[in-house]
Design a protein around this motif. Structure first.
Motif, PDB file in Angstrom:
ATOM      1  N   GLY A 276      -0.142 -54.471  12.446  1.00  0.00           N
ATOM      2  CA  GLY A 276      -0.133 -53.141  11.769  1.00  0.00           C
ATOM      3  C   GLY A 276      -0.519 -52.053  12.906  1.00  0.00           C
ATOM      4  N   GLY A 277      -1.678 -52.416  13.626  1.00  0.00           N
ATOM      5  CA  GLY A 277      -2.199 -51.297  14.740  1.00  0.00           C
ATOM      6  C   GLY A 277      -1.088 -51.007  15.584  1.00  0.00           C
ATOM      7  N   PHE A 278      -0.371 -52.022  16.074  1.00  0.00           N
ATOM      8  CA  PHE A 278       0.749 -51.876  17.042  1.00  0.00           C
ATOM      9  C   PHE A 278       1.796 -51.032  16.442  1.00  0.00           C
ATOM     10  CE2 PHE A 278      -0.921 -55.381  19.390  1.00  0.00           C
ATOM     11  CZ  PHE A 278      -0.937 -54.701  20.797  1.00  0.00           C
TER      12      PHE A 278
ATOM     13  N   ILE B  52      -0.572 -39.339   6.471  1.00  0.00           N
ATOM     14  CA  ILE B  52      -0.243 -39.848   5.143  1.00  0.00           C
ATOM     15  C   ILE B  52       0.788 -40.800   5.283  1.00  0.00           C
ATOM     16  CG2 ILE B  52       0.666 -39.439   2.849  1.00  0.00           C
ATOM     17  CD1 ILE B  52      -1.003 -36.568   3.206  1.00  0.00           C
ATOM     18  N   LEU B  53       1.799 -40.674   6.076  1.00  0.00           N
ATOM     19  CA  LEU B  53       3.040 -41.674   6.190  1.00  0.00           C
ATOM     20  C   LEU B  53       2.561 -42.941   6.844  1.00  0.00           C
ATOM     21  CD1 LEU B  53       6.077 -42.057   6.078  1.00  0.00           C
ATOM     22  CD2 LEU B  53       6.280 -41.117   8.484  1.00  0.00           C
ATOM     23  N   ILE B  54       1.567 -42.653   7.796  1.00  0.00           N
ATOM     24  CA  ILE B  54       1.067 -44.244   8.836  1.00  0.00           C
ATOM     25  C   ILE B  54       0.278 -44.711   7.718  1.00  0.00           C
ATOM     26  CG2 ILE B  54      -0.554 -44.804  10.414  1.00  0.00           C
ATOM     27  CD1 ILE B  54       2.209 -44.316  11.469  1.00  0.00           C
ATOM     28  N   ALA B  55      -0.443 -44.294   6.882  1.00  0.00           N
ATOM     29  CA  ALA B  55      -1.241 -44.878   5.725  1.00  0.00           C
ATOM     30  C   ALA B  55      -0.518 -45.501   4.864  1.00  0.00           C
ATOM     31  CB  ALA B  55      -2.218 -43.722   5.216  1.00  0.00           C
ATOM     32  N   LEU B  56       0.653 -44.929   4.590  1.00  0.00           N
ATOM     33  CA  LEU B  56       1.367 -45.697   3.490  1.00  0.00           C
ATOM     34  C   LEU B  56       2.363 -46.859   4.360  1.00  0.00           C
ATOM     35  CD1 LEU B  56       2.893 -42.533   1.530  1.00  0.00           C
ATOM     36  CD2 LEU B  56       1.465 -44.425   0.836  1.00  0.00           C
ATOM     37  N   ILE B  57       2.685 -46.725   5.573  1.00  0.00           N
ATOM     38  CA  ILE B  57       3.372 -47.603   6.110  1.00  0.00           C
ATOM     39  C   ILE B  57       2.466 -48.997   6.579  1.00  0.00           C
ATOM     40  CG2 ILE B  57       4.534 -48.346   8.287  1.00  0.00           C
ATOM     41  CD1 ILE B  57       5.864 -45.520   8.054  1.00  0.00           C
ATOM     42  N   VAL B  58       1.400 -48.767   7.067  1.00  0.00           N
ATOM     43  CA  VAL B  58       0.307 -49.692   7.430  1.00  0.00           C
ATOM     44  C   VAL B  58      -0.129 -50.574   5.952  1.00  0.00           C
ATOM     45  CG1 VAL B  58      -1.815 -50.247   8.304  1.00  0.00           C
ATOM     46  CG2 VAL B  58      -0.232 -48.979   9.636  1.00  0.00           C
ATOM     47  N   PHE B  59      -0.374 -49.644   4.875  1.00  0.00           N
ATOM     48  CA  PHE B  59      -0.868 -50.379   3.775  1.00  0.00           C
ATOM     49  C   PHE B  59       0.414 -51.339   3.123  1.00  0.00           C
ATOM     50  CE2 PHE B  59      -1.028 -50.464  -1.048  1.00  0.00           C
ATOM     51  CZ  PHE B  59      -2.419 -51.023  -0.957  1.00  0.00           C
ATOM     52  N   THR B  60       1.674 -50.904   3.139  1.00  0.00           N
ATOM     53  CA  THR B  60       2.842 -51.423   2.717  1.00  0.00           C
ATOM     54  C   THR B  60       2.921 -52.826   3.570  1.00  0.00           C
ATOM     55  OG1 THR B  60       3.781 -49.490   1.887  1.00  0.00           O
ATOM     56  CG2 THR B  60       5.137 -51.171   2.112  1.00  0.00           C
TER      57      THR B  60
ATOM     58  N   ASN C 229      -4.201 -65.122   9.821  1.00  0.00           N
ATOM     59  CA  ASN C 229      -3.104 -64.446   9.387  1.00  0.00           C
ATOM     60  C   ASN C 229      -3.508 -62.930   8.958  1.00  0.00           C
ATOM     61  OD1 ASN C 229      -1.046 -66.288   9.738  1.00  0.00           O
ATOM     62  ND2 ASN C 229      -1.279 -66.627   7.419  1.00  0.00           N
ATOM     63  N   LEU C 230      -4.776 -62.861   8.703  1.00  0.00           N
ATOM     64  CA  LEU C 230      -5.066 -61.556   8.435  1.00  0.00           C
ATOM     65  C   LEU C 230      -5.314 -60.755   9.896  1.00  0.00           C
ATOM     66  CD1 LEU C 230      -7.952 -61.846   5.695  1.00  0.00           C
ATOM     67  CD2 LEU C 230      -5.826 -60.645   5.724  1.00  0.00           C
ATOM     68  N   VAL C 231      -5.970 -61.321  10.819  1.00  0.00           N
ATOM     69  CA  VAL C 231      -6.077 -60.976  12.151  1.00  0.00           C
ATOM     70  C   VAL C 231      -4.995 -60.471  12.905  1.00  0.00           C
ATOM     71  CG1 VAL C 231      -7.127 -61.395  14.299  1.00  0.00           C
ATOM     72  CG2 VAL C 231      -8.505 -61.943  12.253  1.00  0.00           C
TER      73      VAL C 231
ATOM     74  N   VAL D 232     -10.491 -55.862   9.059  1.00  0.00           N
ATOM     75  CA  VAL D 232      -8.822 -55.569   9.075  1.00  0.00           C
ATOM     76  C   VAL D 232      -8.932 -54.207   9.747  1.00  0.00           C
ATOM     77  CG1 VAL D 232      -6.996 -55.015   7.777  1.00  0.00           C
ATOM     78  CG2 VAL D 232      -8.260 -57.106   7.251  1.00  0.00           C
ATOM     79  N   TYR D 233      -9.768 -53.269   9.296  1.00  0.00           N
ATOM     80  CA  TYR D 233      -9.876 -51.910   9.869  1.00  0.00           C
ATOM     81  C   TYR D 233     -10.125 -52.165  11.327  1.00  0.00           C
ATOM     82  CZ  TYR D 233      -9.274 -49.979   5.265  1.00  0.00           C
ATOM     83  OH  TYR D 233      -8.669 -49.704   3.873  1.00  0.00           O
TER      84      TYR D 233
END
Length: 130
Positions: free
Chosen positions: A18-20, A51-59, A10-12, A73-74
């Motif tokens: 998230g990358g897509f 900043i927006l992308i970091a927040l969206i992907v983290f969320t 699931n993590l993978v 994950v990164y």
């Protein structure tokens, strides 16, 4: 304590998704930003976008895999972004531009069709013959 196999899978998968998502949002941002802009505005827009992308992907990762932010994950996010740019981005960007042009043309035609009767009514009201 190692994670279970299904949690690792699931993590993978969620890292790839998230990358897509990041790649799709970048193509949308690229379409909105355009090519010709003032350099300082481009820098500010790029910083705000990151900043927006970091927040969206983290969320996204927070809701899907409890934000396990391990190095792999990164790595899978980066792999997904590279795969997206290599195989999907050109098609998505072109289709995005086509949809945007159709949308703008539809809005323009709609506004002209609404504006024309209003203009006729305004001329009739202001052109009173005495």
């Amino acid at each position: 304590m190692p994670l279970e196999l299904n949690m690792q899978i699931n993590l993978v998968i969620y890292s790839l998704v998230g990358g897509f998502i990041a790649g799709i949002l970048f193509d949308i941002y690229r379409g909105i930003r355009g090519i010709n802009s003032i350099k300082i505005l481009i820098i500010i827009e790029d910083i705000l976008f990151c900043i927006l992308i970091a927040l969206i992907v983290f969320t996204f990762l927070l809701y899907t895999n409890y934000a396990f932010l391990t190095p792999y994950v990164y790595a899978f996010i980066i792999i997904a972004i590279l795969l997206y740019f290599r195989f999907i981005s050109k098609y998505f960007y072109v289709s995005e531009l086509v949809v945007f042009k159709i949308f703008c043309k539809s809005i323009r035609v709609l506004l002209k069709n609404v504006w024309y009767p209003l203009k006729i009514i305004a001329y009739k009201i202001t052109d009173r013959r005495k």
